[in-house]
Design a protein around this motif. Structure first.
Motif, PDB file in Angstrom:
ATOM      1  N   ASP A  35       0.808  -1.222   0.000  1.00  0.00           N
ATOM      2  CA  ASP A  35       0.000   0.000   0.000  1.00  0.00           C
ATOM      3  C   ASP A  35       0.843   1.275   0.000  1.00  0.00           C
ATOM      4  O   ASP A  35       0.307   2.377   0.122  1.00  0.00           O
ATOM      5  CB  ASP A  35      -0.931   0.021   1.220  1.00  0.00           C
ATOM      6  N   ASP A  36       2.155   1.100  -0.129  1.00  0.00           N
ATOM      7  CA  ASP A  36       3.051   2.258  -0.134  1.00  0.00           C
ATOM      8  C   ASP A  36       3.871   2.255  -1.419  1.00  0.00           C
ATOM      9  O   ASP A  36       4.934   1.630  -1.496  1.00  0.00           O
ATOM     10  CB  ASP A  36       3.976   2.214   1.083  1.00  0.00           C
ATOM     11  N   PRO A  37       3.380   2.908  -2.470  1.00  0.00           N
ATOM     12  CA  PRO A  37       4.090   2.893  -3.754  1.00  0.00           C
ATOM     13  C   PRO A  37       5.447   3.580  -3.708  1.00  0.00           C
ATOM     14  O   PRO A  37       6.272   3.393  -4.614  1.00  0.00           O
ATOM     15  CB  PRO A  37       3.127   3.638  -4.692  1.00  0.00           C
ATOM     16  N   THR A  38       5.706   4.354  -2.679  1.00  0.00           N
ATOM     17  CA  THR A  38       6.979   5.068  -2.592  1.00  0.00           C
ATOM     18  C   THR A  38       8.029   4.276  -1.800  1.00  0.00           C
ATOM     19  O   THR A  38       9.168   4.720  -1.670  1.00  0.00           O
ATOM     20  CB  THR A  38       6.789   6.437  -1.915  1.00  0.00           C
ATOM     21  N   ALA A  39       7.637   3.131  -1.268  1.00  0.00           N
ATOM     22  CA  ALA A  39       8.573   2.347  -0.447  1.00  0.00           C
ATOM     23  C   ALA A  39       9.713   1.825  -1.309  1.00  0.00           C
ATOM     24  O   ALA A  39       9.496   1.346  -2.425  1.00  0.00           O
ATOM     25  CB  ALA A  39       7.844   1.176   0.208  1.00  0.00           C
ATOM     26  N   PRO A  40      10.949   1.922  -0.825  1.00  0.00           N
ATOM     27  CA  PRO A  40      12.085   1.393  -1.588  1.00  0.00           C
ATOM     28  C   PRO A  40      12.035  -0.130  -1.626  1.00  0.00           C
ATOM     29  O   PRO A  40      11.359  -0.760  -0.807  1.00  0.00           O
ATOM     30  CB  PRO A  40      13.295   1.890  -0.785  1.00  0.00           C
ATOM     31  N   PRO A  41      12.711  -0.740  -2.589  1.00  0.00           N
ATOM     32  CA  PRO A  41      12.726  -2.209  -2.661  1.00  0.00           C
ATOM     33  C   PRO A  41      13.215  -2.813  -1.347  1.00  0.00           C
ATOM     34  O   PRO A  41      14.181  -2.344  -0.747  1.00  0.00           O
ATOM     35  CB  PRO A  41      13.711  -2.485  -3.799  1.00  0.00           C
ATOM     36  N   CYS A  42      12.501  -3.839  -0.895  1.00  0.00           N
ATOM     37  CA  CYS A  42      12.844  -4.468   0.381  1.00  0.00           C
ATOM     38  C   CYS A  42      12.891  -5.977   0.202  1.00  0.00           C
ATOM     39  O   CYS A  42      12.002  -6.568  -0.409  1.00  0.00           O
ATOM     40  CB  CYS A  42      11.804  -4.103   1.444  1.00  0.00           C
ATOM     41  N   ARG A  43      13.955  -6.578   0.705  1.00  0.00           N
ATOM     42  CA  ARG A  43      14.106  -8.034   0.636  1.00  0.00           C
ATOM     43  C   ARG A  43      14.022  -8.653   2.023  1.00  0.00           C
ATOM     44  O   ARG A  43      14.710  -9.612   2.327  1.00  0.00           O
ATOM     45  CB  ARG A  43      15.434  -8.390  -0.033  1.00  0.00           C
ATOM     46  N   GLY A  44      13.154  -8.075   2.826  1.00  0.00           N
ATOM     47  CA  GLY A  44      12.969  -8.592   4.171  1.00  0.00           C
ATOM     48  C   GLY A  44      13.752  -7.853   5.224  1.00  0.00           C
ATOM     49  O   GLY A  44      13.728  -8.234   6.404  1.00  0.00           O
ATOM     50  N   ASP A  45      14.444  -6.788   4.829  1.00  0.00           N
ATOM     51  CA  ASP A  45      15.241  -6.022   5.787  1.00  0.00           C
ATOM     52  C   ASP A  45      14.370  -5.365   6.854  1.00  0.00           C
ATOM     53  O   ASP A  45      14.856  -5.042   7.945  1.00  0.00           O
ATOM     54  CB  ASP A  45      16.058  -4.946   5.059  1.00  0.00           C
ATOM     55  N   CYS A  46      13.095  -5.178   6.546  1.00  0.00           N
ATOM     56  CA  CYS A  46      12.199  -4.517   7.498  1.00  0.00           C
ATOM     57  C   CYS A  46      11.830  -5.440   8.661  1.00  0.00           C
ATOM     58  O   CYS A  46      11.265  -4.981   9.657  1.00  0.00           O
ATOM     59  CB  CYS A  46      10.932  -4.044   6.788  1.00  0.00           C
ATOM     60  N   GLY A  47      12.118  -6.725   8.532  1.00  0.00           N
ATOM     61  CA  GLY A  47      11.838  -7.662   9.604  1.00  0.00           C
ATOM     62  C   GLY A  47      10.453  -8.272   9.569  1.00  0.00           C
ATOM     63  O   GLY A  47      10.126  -9.125  10.394  1.00  0.00           O
ATOM     64  N   ARG A  48       9.617  -7.868   8.604  1.00  0.00           N
ATOM     65  CA  ARG A  48       8.265  -8.417   8.513  1.00  0.00           C
ATOM     66  C   ARG A  48       8.208  -9.495   7.428  1.00  0.00           C
ATOM     67  O   ARG A  48       9.066  -9.566   6.549  1.00  0.00           O
ATOM     68  CB  ARG A  48       7.266  -7.297   8.201  1.00  0.00           C
ATOM     69  N   PHE A  49       7.167 -10.326   7.492  1.00  0.00           N
ATOM     70  CA  PHE A  49       6.960 -11.347   6.471  1.00  0.00           C
ATOM     71  C   PHE A  49       6.288 -10.745   5.245  1.00  0.00           C
ATOM     72  O   PHE A  49       5.689  -9.687   5.300  1.00  0.00           O
ATOM     73  CB  PHE A  49       6.074 -12.469   7.018  1.00  0.00           C
ATOM     74  N   GLY A  50       6.390 -11.455   4.129  1.00  0.00           N
ATOM     75  CA  GLY A  50       5.701 -11.027   2.917  1.00  0.00           C
ATOM     76  C   GLY A  50       6.639 -10.629   1.798  1.00  0.00           C
ATOM     77  O   GLY A  50       6.265  -9.840   0.930  1.00  0.00           O
ATOM     78  N   HIS A  51       7.850 -11.182   1.787  1.00  0.00           N
ATOM     79  CA  HIS A  51       8.830 -10.818   0.771  1.00  0.00           C
ATOM     80  C   HIS A  51       9.176 -11.992  -0.141  1.00  0.00           C
ATOM     81  O   HIS A  51      10.282 -12.089  -0.672  1.00  0.00           O
ATOM     82  CB  HIS A  51      10.098 -10.266   1.434  1.00  0.00           C
ATOM     83  N   GLY A  52       8.219 -12.892  -0.317  1.00  0.00           N
ATOM     84  CA  GLY A  52       8.411 -14.003  -1.243  1.00  0.00           C
ATOM     85  C   GLY A  52       9.576 -14.888  -0.857  1.00  0.00           C
ATOM     86  O   GLY A  52       9.737 -15.275   0.304  1.00  0.00           O
ATOM     87  N   VAL A  53      10.431 -15.199  -1.846  1.00  0.00           N
ATOM     88  CA  VAL A  53      11.545 -16.114  -1.593  1.00  0.00           C
ATOM     89  C   VAL A  53      12.547 -15.545  -0.589  1.00  0.00           C
ATOM     90  O   VAL A  53      13.336 -16.301  -0.018  1.00  0.00           O
ATOM     91  CB  VAL A  53      12.290 -16.470  -2.905  1.00  0.00           C
ATOM     92  N   TYR A  54      12.504 -14.243  -0.362  1.00  0.00           N
ATOM     93  CA  TYR A  54      13.432 -13.665   0.613  1.00  0.00           C
ATOM     94  C   TYR A  54      13.027 -14.012   2.044  1.00  0.00           C
ATOM     95  O   TYR A  54      13.803 -13.806   2.980  1.00  0.00           O
ATOM     96  CB  TYR A  54      13.521 -12.147   0.419  1.00  0.00           C
ATOM     97  N   ASP A  55      11.817 -14.551   2.223  1.00  0.00           N
ATOM     98  CA  ASP A  55      11.405 -15.064   3.527  1.00  0.00           C
ATOM     99  C   ASP A  55      11.856 -16.509   3.732  1.00  0.00           C
ATOM    100  O   ASP A  55      11.748 -17.033   4.842  1.00  0.00           O
ATOM    101  CB  ASP A  55       9.874 -15.038   3.658  1.00  0.00           C
ATOM    102  N   ALA A  56      12.303 -17.160   2.673  1.00  0.00           N
ATOM    103  CA  ALA A  56      12.568 -18.599   2.726  1.00  0.00           C
ATOM    104  C   ALA A  56      13.601 -18.940   3.797  1.00  0.00           C
ATOM    105  O   ALA A  56      14.587 -18.221   3.994  1.00  0.00           O
ATOM    106  CB  ALA A  56      13.058 -19.100   1.365  1.00  0.00           C
ATOM    107  N   SER A  57      13.355 -20.042   4.485  1.00  0.00           N
ATOM    108  CA  SER A  57      14.212 -20.416   5.602  1.00  0.00           C
ATOM    109  C   SER A  57      14.252 -21.932   5.760  1.00  0.00           C
ATOM    110  O   SER A  57      13.353 -22.651   5.323  1.00  0.00           O
ATOM    111  CB  SER A  57      13.674 -19.782   6.890  1.00  0.00           C
ATOM    112  N   THR A  58      15.326 -22.393   6.402  1.00  0.00           N
ATOM    113  CA  THR A  58      15.436 -23.797   6.809  1.00  0.00           C
ATOM    114  C   THR A  58      15.278 -23.938   8.318  1.00  0.00           C
ATOM    115  O   THR A  58      15.362 -25.047   8.842  1.00  0.00           O
ATOM    116  CB  THR A  58      16.803 -24.380   6.384  1.00  0.00           C
ATOM    117  N   ASP A  59      15.058 -22.837   9.014  1.00  0.00           N
ATOM    118  CA  ASP A  59      14.904 -22.832  10.468  1.00  0.00           C
ATOM    119  C   ASP A  59      13.486 -23.274  10.829  1.00  0.00           C
ATOM    120  O   ASP A  59      12.512 -22.587  10.483  1.00  0.00           O
ATOM    121  CB  ASP A  59      15.173 -21.429  11.002  1.00  0.00           C
ATOM    122  N   PRO A  60      13.317 -24.407  11.503  1.00  0.00           N
ATOM    123  CA  PRO A  60      11.966 -24.899  11.825  1.00  0.00           C
ATOM    124  C   PRO A  60      11.110 -23.880  12.569  1.00  0.00           C
ATOM    125  O   PRO A  60       9.902 -23.762  12.296  1.00  0.00           O
ATOM    126  CB  PRO A  60      12.237 -26.131  12.697  1.00  0.00           C
TER     127      PRO A  60
END
Length: 289
Positions: free
Chosen positions: A43-68
């Protein structure tokens, strides 16, 4: 329906955790095969590209983890998830997915066999995932220092490639069209190393460096011509195709065409056959618009 969905989510989580134990980083997927968690920045068209640096979920493959623990948190945040995606290009497997589609109306398996014959490689025994539509995903392992890009029908019609930044739908996932599952006898295999000749096809053609004709270019071109001249019956077309691909990859295609045609004719091919093979090589090698 809610009970069925909860069961599907529970099964998807179990399969995802099992994949993570094998070193495969995963994310939850919805029934549409898309990441189940939407971007927190949508909902923020001005937000810079984020690969999960914000700490929240919702970044596609950048959320991927092997940690149970993290995987359970991802699925808890997406209770509607019925499948999981496996991120490609990550350690330790550096997974490459060869997606043989059936929806395009082409025989993608036959196209892959033709590529294998032309480029002298064989697909090793590896994990094979069967899709609800009748397609197949072949899992291969790439070198750690090579980045394979995603592509659609660049190799051949109906053959898509999943590389860095992409993901494969994991076996056990339930989608709108059915359930993904492993082919018999392949579930416990590790992704096999990608054959070198196939790996070269998966990478973008190197940029051509046009320079004045010199000894290095002439030597390289002459070597390809000699390679064609050395062909015996039964390998003339294959050698010509391989040499033409290498010529176009290195920006020498137009300059070497006549020499390659002449060499092929001297080995026994007709001029028409030779030119047809070289044209196929140029189409296979040059980047699509």
């Amino acid at each position: 329906m809610a009970t069925i969905d909860r069961q599907a989510t529970t099964l998807a989580l179990a399969h995802a955790l099992s994949a993570a134990e094998r070193g495969l980083a995963v994310i939850p997927l919805s029934r549409t095969k898309l990441p189940a968690l939407r971007s927190p920045h949508r909902d923020d068209p001005t937000a810079p590209p984020c690969r999960g640096d914000c700490g929240r979920f919702g970044h596609g493959v950048y959320d991927a983890s092997t940690d149970p623990r993290r995987i359970r948190e991802l699925f808890a945040a997406a209770p509607w998830a019925t499948g999981y995606g496996i991120a490609c290009g990550l350690e330790p497997h550096h997974l490459i997915g060869i997606d043989l589609d059936t929806k395009s109306g082409t025989d993608s398996s036959a196209a892959l066999r033709e590529l294998a014959l032309r480029h002298l490689f064989t697909i090793p025994e590896t994990v094979v995932v069967l899709t609800p539509s009748g397609g197949r995903h072949l899992w291969l392992s790439g070198p750690p220092d090579v980045v394979v890009p995603n592509s659609a029908s660049r190799l051949a019609p109906g053959i898509d490639v999943r590389g860095a930044g992409g993901y494969l739908v994991g076996p056990g996932s339930r989608t709108e069209h059915g359930v993904y599952g492993t082919a018999p006898g392949t579930a416990r295999l590790a992704p096999a190393p990608c054959p070198a000749s196939l790996l070269r096809l998966l990478l973008p053609p190197p940029r051509s460096h046009h320079t004045a004709t010199g000894t290095s270019t002439s030597g390289q071109g002459q070597g390809l011509v000699q390679f064609v001249l050395a062909a015996h019956e039964g390998q003339r077309n294959t050698r010509l195709f391989w040499a033409a691909c290498r010529a176009y990859e290195n920006g020498l295609g137009p300059q070497l065409t006549e020499a390659l045609v002449d060499a092929a004719v001297r080995t026994g091919l007709t001029e028409r056959e030779a030119r047809s093979t070289i044209t196929s090589a140029s189409r296979m090698t040059l980047p699509h618009p």
